[in-house]
Design an enzyme around this catalytic site. Sequence first.
Site, PDB file in Angstrom:
ATOM      1  N   ASN A 145       0.846  -1.297  -0.030  1.00 34.01           N
ATOM      2  CA  ASN A 145      -0.078  -0.013   0.164  1.00 34.01           C
ATOM      3  C   ASN A 145       0.873   1.389  -0.101  1.00 34.01           C
ATOM      4  O   ASN A 145       0.598   2.455  -0.622  1.00 34.01           O
ATOM      5  CB  ASN A 145      -1.040  -0.006   1.163  1.00 34.01           C
TER       6      ASN A 145
ATOM      7  N   GLU B  29       4.903  -4.162  12.042  1.00 32.01           N
ATOM      8  CA  GLU B  29       3.793  -3.267  11.868  1.00 32.01           C
ATOM      9  C   GLU B  29       2.770  -3.846  11.112  1.00 32.01           C
ATOM     10  O   GLU B  29       2.726  -4.126   9.972  1.00 32.01           O
ATOM     11  CB  GLU B  29       4.404  -2.085  10.825  1.00 32.01           C
TER      12      GLU B  29
ATOM     13  N   CYS C 267      -3.372   1.004   6.778  1.00 29.73           N
ATOM     14  CA  CYS C 267      -3.301   0.004   7.983  1.00 29.73           C
ATOM     15  C   CYS C 267      -4.075   0.837   9.255  1.00 29.73           C
ATOM     16  O   CYS C 267      -4.580   0.146  10.109  1.00 29.73           O
ATOM     17  CB  CYS C 267      -1.842  -0.192   8.394  1.00 29.73           C
TER      18      CYS C 267
ATOM     19  N   GLU D 253       8.040   2.696  14.287  1.00 26.97           N
ATOM     20  CA  GLU D 253       8.900   3.475  13.138  1.00 26.97           C
ATOM     21  C   GLU D 253       8.683   4.778  13.276  1.00 26.97           C
ATOM     22  O   GLU D 253       7.914   5.184  14.023  1.00 26.97           O
ATOM     23  CB  GLU D 253       8.316   3.005  11.576  1.00 26.97           C
TER      24      GLU D 253
HETATM   25  P1  NAD Z   1       0.742  -9.416   3.785  1.00 27.01           P
HETATM   26  O1  NAD Z   1       1.088 -10.057   5.238  1.00 27.01           O
HETATM   27  O2  NAD Z   1       0.190 -10.612   2.843  1.00 27.01           O
HETATM   28  O3  NAD Z   1       2.431  -9.438   2.915  1.00 27.01           O
HETATM   29  C1  NAD Z   1       3.222  -8.537   3.599  1.00 27.01           C
HETATM   30  C2  NAD Z   1       4.767  -8.732   3.048  1.00 27.01           C
HETATM   31  O4  NAD Z   1       4.867 -10.087   3.625  1.00 27.01           O
HETATM   32  C3  NAD Z   1       4.866  -9.163   1.527  1.00 27.01           C
HETATM   33  O5  NAD Z   1       6.032  -8.876   1.030  1.00 27.01           O
HETATM   34  C4  NAD Z   1       4.798 -10.668   1.420  1.00 27.01           C
HETATM   35  O6  NAD Z   1       5.329 -11.099   0.098  1.00 27.01           O
HETATM   36  C5  NAD Z   1       5.561 -11.042   2.558  1.00 27.01           C
HETATM   37  N1  NAD Z   1       5.262 -12.466   3.196  1.00 27.01           N
HETATM   38  C6  NAD Z   1       4.032 -13.164   2.773  1.00 27.01           C
HETATM   39  N2  NAD Z   1       4.297 -14.157   3.483  1.00 27.01           N
HETATM   40  C7  NAD Z   1       5.429 -14.422   4.256  1.00 27.01           C
HETATM   41  C8  NAD Z   1       6.025 -15.178   5.000  1.00 27.01           C
HETATM   42  N3  NAD Z   1       5.626 -16.332   5.473  1.00 27.01           N
HETATM   43  N4  NAD Z   1       7.334 -14.713   5.452  1.00 27.01           N
HETATM   44  C9  NAD Z   1       7.829 -13.658   5.371  1.00 27.01           C
HETATM   45  N5  NAD Z   1       7.196 -12.825   4.581  1.00 27.01           N
HETATM   46  C10 NAD Z   1       6.107 -12.973   3.985  1.00 27.01           C
HETATM   47  O7  NAD Z   1       0.415  -8.203   3.553  1.00 27.01           O
HETATM   48  P2  NAD Z   1      -0.205  -7.028   2.518  1.00 27.01           P
HETATM   49  O8  NAD Z   1      -1.641  -7.692   1.674  1.00 27.01           O
HETATM   50  O9  NAD Z   1       0.927  -6.801   1.408  1.00 27.01           O
HETATM   51  O10 NAD Z   1      -0.500  -5.713   3.202  1.00 27.01           O
HETATM   52  C11 NAD Z   1      -1.498  -5.388   3.786  1.00 27.01           C
HETATM   53  C12 NAD Z   1      -1.432  -5.283   5.391  1.00 27.01           C
HETATM   54  O11 NAD Z   1      -0.536  -4.883   5.747  1.00 27.01           O
HETATM   55  C13 NAD Z   1      -2.753  -5.216   6.057  1.00 27.01           C
HETATM   56  O12 NAD Z   1      -3.132  -6.011   6.897  1.00 27.01           O
HETATM   57  C14 NAD Z   1      -2.177  -3.684   6.678  1.00 27.01           C
HETATM   58  O13 NAD Z   1      -2.881  -3.213   7.801  1.00 27.01           O
HETATM   59  C15 NAD Z   1      -0.982  -4.049   6.803  1.00 27.01           C
HETATM   60  N6  NAD Z   1      -0.036  -2.817   6.773  1.00 27.01           N
HETATM   61  C16 NAD Z   1       0.579  -2.422   7.987  1.00 27.01           C
HETATM   62  C17 NAD Z   1       0.999  -1.273   8.190  1.00 27.01           C
HETATM   63  C18 NAD Z   1       1.874  -0.616   9.727  1.00 27.01           C
HETATM   64  O14 NAD Z   1       2.499   0.257   9.557  1.00 27.01           O
HETATM   65  N7  NAD Z   1       1.104  -1.152  10.573  1.00 27.01           N
HETATM   66  C19 NAD Z   1       1.455  -0.244   7.198  1.00 27.01           C
HETATM   67  C20 NAD Z   1       0.882  -1.010   5.938  1.00 27.01           C
HETATM   68  C21 NAD Z   1       0.226  -2.109   5.890  1.00 27.01           C
END
Ligand code: NAD
Length: 520
Positions: free
Chosen positions: A183, A280, A314, A494
């Site tokens: 995002n 995060e 998020c 962060e």
């Molecule tokens: P996701 O958890 O599907 O993927 C995030 C990242 O993790 C990607 O790069 C993915 O390839 C990687 N990944 C997937 N499986 C993994 C594993 N087993 N081990 C290590 N890495 C792995 O999330 P998304 O769909 O990309 O993002 C959306 C989510 O992120 C939402 O829940 C959102 O709230 C959260 N988010 C949080 C913040 C914050 O600062 N708190 C900021 C942005 C997004």
Amino acid sequence: MLLRVGPAALPRVLRALGPAPVASMSTGTFVVSQPLNYRGGARVEPADSSGAEKEKAYEPATGRVIATFTCSGEKEVHLAVQDAKAAFKIWRQKSGLERGRVLLEAARIIRERKDEIATVETINNGKSVFEARWDVDTCWQCLEYYAGLAGSMGGEHVQLPGGSFGYTRREPLGVCVGIGAWNYPFQIACWKSAPALACGNAMVFKPSPFTPVSVLLLAEIYTQAGAPPGLFNVVQGGGATGQLLCQHPDVAKVSFTGSVPTGAKVMEASARGIKPVTLELGGKSPLIIFSDCDLENAVKGALMANFLTQGEVCCNGTRVFVQKEILGKFTEQVVKRTQKIKIGDPLLEDTRMGPLINRPHLERVLGFVKVAKEQGAKVLCGGEPYVPEDPKLKDGYYMSPCVLTDCRDDMTCVQEEIFGPVMSILSFDTEAEVLERANATPFGLASGVFTRDVQRAHRVAAELQAGVCYVNNYNVSPVELPFGGYKKSGFGRENGRVTMEYYSQLKTVCMEMGDVQSVF
Ligand code: NAD
């Protein structure tokens, strides 16, 4: 005739995508032909690319493929970590001031290339270019901020008996891994790398496979700014590549941004190597609107809390609790403003809402609206697929922003993170009641309160179980303030001064000035 990117920005965007990208300007779509891994100061094809899994990245506005790339396997991850390790040896010897100088130069370049970075981000992510430029501002600011802190990293001196003394040294951790969500691709990479590099670490970063492109610009900018080759590396891939990074024995720390279930897997894999993690994660944040608020600001705040980046944020305040006395007026104004949001081509200057990231995600978000209706919520506006008039956008992933009312705390739309443009409005009577309900969630990323009563504002901010509380605003993220979650929204921070502690470790040096007092 292409009017989606300003003509002045075009040649620079093409350069940004690589020395020889294939670009079909008549469709407004770029095809990235350059390798998307970055190692040792240059773009590289992954070492184990033959026969490896391939991924495609899309332009959400049109549904076209803009890049095909190979997921990095064990060999490539190892090489990236080794390059980072070599760069760390050089980088850790530099003074904070010297490291800060490189970060400052990188910040200057980001600022200078703001338009092209924002355009690349928009093409790959779908957010409006207007908003993407805001994101880029938070990025160079972040680098400037940590450049300033790098020189002040230090420990303390403690006097001990007999002239002996001790002192503490704040030292870097080594090779840090950053794993990002889709995002805020460029911003997440900056928010992780700037404090990591300021502290003297090297980094291997893995973006989401949905948004692999813009982080390459950051890698090149760091090199151009004078970072040693290997200081900031990029590997591409999904979960399997992410796991390889978390498990690698030479990785000292993992900073992850993503969903709660993936965060748990990252923590598990890192725990086996006793590696510290920053998580995060997702949220379902409450935004509380008291009847004594400035109504216009509260309405604007609610829109900012729900519809930036198509609602894919998020910390969004998606549970909007409104005190009964002003429910009617508030809802009416929110709907009026929401219906005016210009949806469409994110590269047009006046667009304020672009497409969602991909088709499965669009369908998932629309599915939440359907379930909300089945469970008794009322759709006041939006929540439908949206087809822009421009035929080249017909395969994009658009929907109209949605406002739901008559929501109850037990509904799915109020309990689960939707990650799309869907606002759920709930009503409340008293402060005590709303605090109880606002805190009744496993998440704890952010929260917000609108009121003119100063004491109530501080009381509510103190009681909300969330890492961030916005008072009379929402979704502002100044780099000077720490950002991060409570409960299942994660831990670690962060931004802010404190993040220097998450990317460093403390050594105690104990200095004896007399003789050893032995008991033997
Ligand atoms: P996701 O958890 O599907 O993927 C995030 C990242 O993790 C990607 O790069 C993915 O390839 C990687 N990944 C997937 N499986 C993994 C594993 N087993 N081990 C290590 N890495 C792995 O999330 P998304 O769909 O990309 O993002 C959306 C989510 O992120 C939402 O829940 C959102 O709230 C959260 N988010 C949080 C913040 C914050 O600062 N708190 C900021 C942005 C997004």
